[in-house]
Design a protein around this motif. Structure first.
Motif, PDB file in Angstrom:
ATOM      1  N   VAL A 127      -1.237  13.654  -0.747  1.00 32.70           N
ATOM      2  CA  VAL A 127      -2.220  14.712  -0.898  1.00 32.70           C
ATOM      3  C   VAL A 127      -1.554  16.017  -0.802  1.00 32.70           C
ATOM      4  N   ALA A 128      -0.533  16.246   0.190  1.00 33.31           N
ATOM      5  CA  ALA A 128      -0.219  17.499   0.352  1.00 33.31           C
ATOM      6  C   ALA A 128       0.488  18.045  -1.046  1.00 33.31           C
ATOM      7  N   GLN A 129       1.221  16.770  -1.674  1.00 30.48           N
ATOM      8  CA  GLN A 129       1.955  17.519  -2.928  1.00 30.48           C
ATOM      9  C   GLN A 129       0.782  17.678  -4.075  1.00 30.48           C
ATOM     10  N   VAL A 130      -0.269  16.803  -3.999  1.00 27.73           N
ATOM     11  CA  VAL A 130      -1.474  17.064  -5.173  1.00 27.73           C
ATOM     12  C   VAL A 130      -2.149  18.608  -4.719  1.00 27.73           C
ATOM     13  N   ARG A 131      -2.210  19.010  -3.520  1.00 31.27           N
ATOM     14  CA  ARG A 131      -2.963  20.048  -3.112  1.00 31.27           C
ATOM     15  C   ARG A 131      -1.911  21.339  -3.536  1.00 31.27           C
ATOM     16  N   LYS A 132      -0.730  21.028  -3.384  1.00 35.82           N
ATOM     17  CA  LYS A 132       0.374  22.234  -3.572  1.00 35.82           C
ATOM     18  C   LYS A 132       0.688  22.366  -5.242  1.00 35.82           C
ATOM     19  N   GLU A 133       0.483  21.405  -6.021  1.00 39.66           N
ATOM     20  CA  GLU A 133       0.819  21.486  -7.343  1.00 39.66           C
ATOM     21  C   GLU A 133      -0.222  22.049  -8.186  1.00 39.66           C
ATOM     22  N   VAL A 134      -1.482  21.762  -7.863  1.00 37.09           N
ATOM     23  CA  VAL A 134      -2.719  21.735  -8.665  1.00 37.09           C
ATOM     24  C   VAL A 134      -3.670  22.373  -7.833  1.00 37.09           C
ATOM     25  N   ASP A 135      -4.550  23.144  -8.250  1.00 35.99           N
ATOM     26  CA  ASP A 135      -5.740  23.867  -7.561  1.00 35.99           C
ATOM     27  C   ASP A 135      -6.856  22.723  -7.610  1.00 35.99           C
ATOM     28  N   ILE A 136      -6.720  21.944  -6.698  1.00 33.35           N
ATOM     29  CA  ILE A 136      -7.679  20.663  -6.700  1.00 33.35           C
ATOM     30  C   ILE A 136      -8.520  20.763  -5.457  1.00 33.35           C
ATOM     31  N   SER A 137      -9.854  21.222  -5.377  1.00 35.65           N
ATOM     32  CA  SER A 137     -10.332  21.152  -4.233  1.00 35.65           C
ATOM     33  C   SER A 137     -11.166  20.015  -3.643  1.00 35.65           C
ATOM     34  N   LYS A 138     -10.957  18.764  -4.674  1.00 36.37           N
ATOM     35  CA  LYS A 138     -11.574  17.601  -4.440  1.00 36.37           C
ATOM     36  C   LYS A 138     -11.255  16.952  -2.982  1.00 36.37           C
ATOM     37  N   PRO A 139     -12.290  16.691  -2.344  1.00 32.24           N
ATOM     38  CA  PRO A 139     -12.144  16.004  -0.817  1.00 32.24           C
ATOM     39  C   PRO A 139     -11.652  14.833  -0.772  1.00 32.24           C
ATOM     40  N   ILE A 140     -11.106  14.413   0.079  1.00 37.35           N
ATOM     41  CA  ILE A 140     -10.795  12.950   0.336  1.00 37.35           C
ATOM     42  C   ILE A 140     -11.213  12.575   1.946  1.00 37.35           C
ATOM     43  N   TYR A 141     -11.827  11.416   2.126  1.00 36.94           N
ATOM     44  CA  TYR A 141     -12.385  11.118   3.152  1.00 36.94           C
ATOM     45  C   TYR A 141     -11.927   9.656   3.509  1.00 36.94           C
ATOM     46  N   ILE A 142     -11.426   9.321   4.781  1.00 41.74           N
ATOM     47  CA  ILE A 142     -10.913   7.891   5.237  1.00 41.74           C
ATOM     48  C   ILE A 142     -11.917   7.318   5.970  1.00 41.74           C
ATOM     49  N   TYR A 143     -12.352   6.065   5.697  1.00 47.21           N
ATOM     50  CA  TYR A 143     -13.174   5.087   6.857  1.00 47.21           C
ATOM     51  C   TYR A 143     -11.880   4.396   7.277  1.00 47.21           C
ATOM     52  N   TRP A 144     -11.778   4.622   8.706  1.00 48.37           N
ATOM     53  CA  TRP A 144     -10.682   3.971   9.366  1.00 48.37           C
ATOM     54  C   TRP A 144     -11.238   3.005  10.269  1.00 48.37           C
ATOM     55  N   ALA A 145     -10.856   1.811  10.329  1.00 48.71           N
ATOM     56  CA  ALA A 145     -11.282   0.786  11.279  1.00 48.71           C
ATOM     57  C   ALA A 145      -9.869   0.022  11.680  1.00 48.71           C
ATOM     58  N   TYR A 193       0.840  -1.230   0.095  1.00 55.56           N
ATOM     59  CA  TYR A 193       0.027  -0.201   0.064  1.00 55.56           C
ATOM     60  C   TYR A 193       0.737   1.287   0.117  1.00 55.56           C
ATOM     61  N   PRO A 194       1.910   1.381   0.918  1.00 54.64           N
ATOM     62  CA  PRO A 194       2.794   2.372   0.755  1.00 54.64           C
ATOM     63  C   PRO A 194       3.340   2.960  -0.788  1.00 54.64           C
ATOM     64  N   ARG A 195       3.418   2.084  -1.460  1.00 60.30           N
ATOM     65  CA  ARG A 195       4.015   2.162  -2.866  1.00 60.30           C
ATOM     66  C   ARG A 195       2.654   2.490  -3.750  1.00 60.30           C
ATOM     67  N   LEU A 196       1.632   1.725  -3.456  1.00 61.42           N
ATOM     68  CA  LEU A 196       0.602   1.761  -4.526  1.00 61.42           C
ATOM     69  C   LEU A 196      -0.547   2.894  -4.240  1.00 61.42           C
ATOM     70  N   TYR A 197      -0.635   3.465  -3.150  1.00 58.32           N
ATOM     71  CA  TYR A 197      -1.478   4.451  -2.790  1.00 58.32           C
ATOM     72  C   TYR A 197      -1.342   5.829  -3.390  1.00 58.32           C
ATOM     73  N   PRO A 198       0.014   6.328  -3.374  1.00 58.60           N
ATOM     74  CA  PRO A 198       0.308   7.552  -3.981  1.00 58.60           C
ATOM     75  C   PRO A 198      -0.184   7.690  -5.335  1.00 58.60           C
ATOM     76  N   PRO A 199       0.406   6.842  -6.161  1.00 60.39           N
ATOM     77  CA  PRO A 199       0.006   7.034  -7.701  1.00 60.39           C
ATOM     78  C   PRO A 199      -1.600   6.707  -8.055  1.00 60.39           C
ATOM     79  N   LEU A 200      -2.005   5.920  -7.145  1.00 55.81           N
ATOM     80  CA  LEU A 200      -3.653   5.890  -7.235  1.00 55.81           C
ATOM     81  C   LEU A 200      -4.182   7.002  -6.759  1.00 55.81           C
ATOM     82  N   LEU A 201      -4.017   7.755  -5.774  1.00 54.89           N
ATOM     83  CA  LEU A 201      -4.644   8.790  -5.300  1.00 54.89           C
ATOM     84  C   LEU A 201      -4.188   9.971  -6.391  1.00 54.89           C
ATOM     85  N   ARG A 202      -3.201   9.897  -6.844  1.00 57.85           N
ATOM     86  CA  ARG A 202      -2.836  11.105  -7.750  1.00 57.85           C
ATOM     87  C   ARG A 202      -3.729  11.010  -9.037  1.00 57.85           C
ATOM     88  N   THR A 203      -4.033   9.888  -9.518  1.00 64.42           N
ATOM     89  CA  THR A 203      -4.842   9.292 -10.674  1.00 64.42           C
ATOM     90  C   THR A 203      -6.386   9.933 -10.182  1.00 64.42           C
TER      91      THR A 203
END
Length: 119
Positions: free
Chosen positions: A56-74, A14-24
């Motif tokens: 998430v910080a990188q995407v928010r800094k690079e692009v003006d994206i206001s798309k929210p992200i929410y985490i279901y945490w269990a 997951y640490p390797r896979l989540y970043p490119p998936l989130l960016r996409t």
């Protein structure tokens, strides 16, 4: 809701896979918000929380994206520190899928009402 991305059971990757998936997902014009699930074994992987917050910080800094992200945490109770990594980065985490959806729904309804009042 119609086409979730399922990475189970490759937890340790997951640490390797989540970043490119989130960016996409952030870049996609077909997606309005992101709901990510971090549960069970994934909650024990601190490097995953760091990878998510950094991306998430990188995407928010690079692009003006206001798309929210929410985490279901269990998680087990001893993983609260890992959840705090996300929350300190302004990535909200919720204890159930229904709570996550209700929060997102309330925010959307508020935004729609505010837009109507401006018009």
């Amino acid at each position: 809701a119609k086409n979730p991305v399922d990475l189970t059971p490759i937890w340790r990757e997951y640490p390797r896979l989540y970043p490119p998936l989130l960016r996409t997902l952030f870049a996609s014009e077909e997606i309005d918000m992101i709901f990510a699930t971090v549960i069970d074994v994934a909650t024990t992987i601190e490097s995953l929380m760091n990878a998510i917050t950094e991306e998430v910080a990188q995407v928010r800094k690079e692009v003006d994206i206001s798309k929210p992200i929410y985490i279901y945490w269990a998680s087990p109770h001893n993983m609260r520190d890992n959840r705090q990594i996300l929350q300190r980065a302004r990535i909200p985490c919720y204890p159930s899928t229904i709570t996550t959806v209700r929060v997102a729904t309330a925010i959307c309804q508020y935004a729609l009402q505010a837009a109507r009042e401006r018009d």
